[in-house]
Design an enzyme around this catalytic site. Sequence first.
Site, PDB file in Angstrom:
ATOM      1  N   LEU A 350       0.810  -1.215   0.000  1.00  0.00           N
ATOM      2  CA  LEU A 350       0.000   0.000   0.000  1.00  0.00           C
ATOM      3  C   LEU A 350       0.843   1.266   0.000  1.00  0.00           C
ATOM      4  O   LEU A 350       0.373   2.353  -0.294  1.00  0.00           O
ATOM      5  CB  LEU A 350      -0.925   0.007   1.231  1.00  0.00           C
ATOM      6  CG  LEU A 350      -1.867  -1.205   1.321  1.00  0.00           C
ATOM      7  CD1 LEU A 350      -2.692  -1.142   2.603  1.00  0.00           C
ATOM      8  CD2 LEU A 350      -2.771  -1.308   0.099  1.00  0.00           C
ATOM      9  N   ASP A 351       2.103   1.139   0.322  1.00  0.00           N
ATOM     10  CA  ASP A 351       2.995   2.277   0.490  1.00  0.00           C
ATOM     11  C   ASP A 351       3.850   2.414  -0.773  1.00  0.00           C
ATOM     12  O   ASP A 351       4.430   1.435  -1.235  1.00  0.00           O
ATOM     13  CB  ASP A 351       3.879   1.970   1.705  1.00  0.00           C
ATOM     14  CG  ASP A 351       4.757   3.127   2.092  1.00  0.00           C
ATOM     15  OD1 ASP A 351       5.122   3.934   1.214  1.00  0.00           O
ATOM     16  OD2 ASP A 351       5.109   3.215   3.278  1.00  0.00           O
ATOM     17  N   THR A 352       3.907   3.613  -1.339  1.00  0.00           N
ATOM     18  CA  THR A 352       4.694   3.774  -2.572  1.00  0.00           C
ATOM     19  C   THR A 352       6.036   4.477  -2.319  1.00  0.00           C
ATOM     20  O   THR A 352       6.686   4.925  -3.265  1.00  0.00           O
ATOM     21  CB  THR A 352       3.914   4.592  -3.624  1.00  0.00           C
ATOM     22  OG1 THR A 352       3.565   5.839  -3.027  1.00  0.00           O
ATOM     23  CG2 THR A 352       2.669   3.877  -4.083  1.00  0.00           C
ATOM     24  N   SER A 353       6.437   4.550  -1.057  1.00  0.00           N
ATOM     25  CA  SER A 353       7.687   5.274  -0.764  1.00  0.00           C
ATOM     26  C   SER A 353       8.908   4.596  -1.409  1.00  0.00           C
ATOM     27  O   SER A 353       9.938   5.227  -1.596  1.00  0.00           O
ATOM     28  CB  SER A 353       7.880   5.405   0.746  1.00  0.00           C
ATOM     29  OG  SER A 353       7.935   4.135   1.333  1.00  0.00           O
ATOM     30  N   TRP A 354       8.778   3.327  -1.779  1.00  0.00           N
ATOM     31  CA  TRP A 354       9.879   2.629  -2.448  1.00  0.00           C
ATOM     32  C   TRP A 354      10.261   3.299  -3.771  1.00  0.00           C
ATOM     33  O   TRP A 354      11.362   3.097  -4.281  1.00  0.00           O
ATOM     34  CB  TRP A 354       9.520   1.157  -2.699  1.00  0.00           C
ATOM     35  CG  TRP A 354       8.294   0.975  -3.543  1.00  0.00           C
ATOM     36  CD1 TRP A 354       7.019   0.826  -3.080  1.00  0.00           C
ATOM     37  CD2 TRP A 354       8.209   0.980  -4.965  1.00  0.00           C
ATOM     38  NE1 TRP A 354       6.146   0.730  -4.138  1.00  0.00           N
ATOM     39  CE2 TRP A 354       6.847   0.824  -5.307  1.00  0.00           C
ATOM     40  CE3 TRP A 354       9.140   1.097  -5.998  1.00  0.00           C
ATOM     41  CZ2 TRP A 354       6.400   0.786  -6.625  1.00  0.00           C
ATOM     42  CZ3 TRP A 354       8.698   1.063  -7.310  1.00  0.00           C
ATOM     43  CH2 TRP A 354       7.342   0.904  -7.611  1.00  0.00           C
TER      44      TRP A 354
END
Length: 427
Positions: A350-354
């Site tokens: 759910l997290d796109t910080s990658w």
Amino acid sequence: MTVWQLDVTFASGTLAGVTDGMPLIAKVATSVSKTAAALSRAAGRGDGSVIGGWIGLKIDPDLLAHLASGRAVALVSGTNGKTTTTRLTAAAVGVLGRVATNSFGANMPTGHTSALAKEGHTPFAVLEVDEHYLPQVIDQTRPKVVALLNLSRDQLDRAKEVAMMAQLWKTTLAGHPDIRVVANADDPMVVWAASSSPQTTWFSAGQRWHDDSFVCPESGHPIERSGGDWWCTGCPLRRPRPQWVVEDEGVIDPRGDWHLVKLQLPGRVNIGNAATALAVAGEFGVRPIEALPRLSRVASIAGRYAQVDRDGRNIRLLLAKNPASWLEAFDMADQAPTLLSINARDPDGLDTSWLYDVDFSPLRDRPVLITGDRAFDLAVRLQVNHVPFRHVNSFDEALRSVPPGRLEVIANYTAFQDIRAELDRVN
Ligand SMILES: [Zn+2]
């Protein structure tokens, strides 16, 4: 109960070959597993490889071991490239005879069980294995060869998990000194994991992604790199000398002979995957000269690298599921208009910080289009890297806004599935 009765009759027919010598419960489990998979396919619920295996294992928990027994098995594991490498390895080992393989990427024990039940008796099996399940699948299938490709984080910063996985592999291999390990000399985590095995063949397929292996898993000291070489600054861990090496458009074998590798799959990454396949097949006695023509016939794998022509555009699909595989996709993509699509649904994380771990600058000199649920996260990221782009609302709009010729599509998991579904609808 009806289903059981149905299947015992089924077992007496077509399954005689695969279940000979098995306990009755395993025979029943095998036939029920095959029937469930067939029913699932008939009902249009996918290829049935998970449900069939699941039911079979419910009836006989040792079913995978029973099905694997009598076959020479190779397992392929790692974070990236395992579906492709498994397919190439199965093609290479196919020189010797029939090979059972989980070609749909169902890489947990249910998928393995189903793949072996479905193929019937084969002398060989080449199975893709999820990293977490490798110890369990080694115990059950007693493989002749295990190939270890690489270890990197999946979506988020989980470097700790990478080290834990390497430890898990290391402990498992220490308990199975009879297994021949084929391992990537360029990945410090893999080298450390394989160091507990007395029988290792090293290959060099390169490592583009270094962020998860800059600290030595043995001593905690920094790892230094120079050219293709690497070494720990605080303990003896260092890159072993590989027997199989990618060089230019080919592979050098352990005798020092160079072989041109002609593939339909794009990029240097896939020449590395081919080198791995040749190394694994080599453990079974297959020579590169025999295997290479078979590798060159492998085209698309579970929809990846698939090329579809529509309205004068040649669309190629590349799946990128984690930071390391985004870098690989940039390597595979031609210098052509490129559509990037990002979702952040459950299977994607759910997290796109990658996105900030991936350097998008290789895309600077080409027309870039963006789409997907999280296109605007991508927009911000591209701006930081000074990559010009255009947002489009749909795949169709992307298609209409590029000139005839190649369109590269790089997408993460559910975005990739969405685009495939859209292409399938029309074709
Ligand atoms: Zn060290």
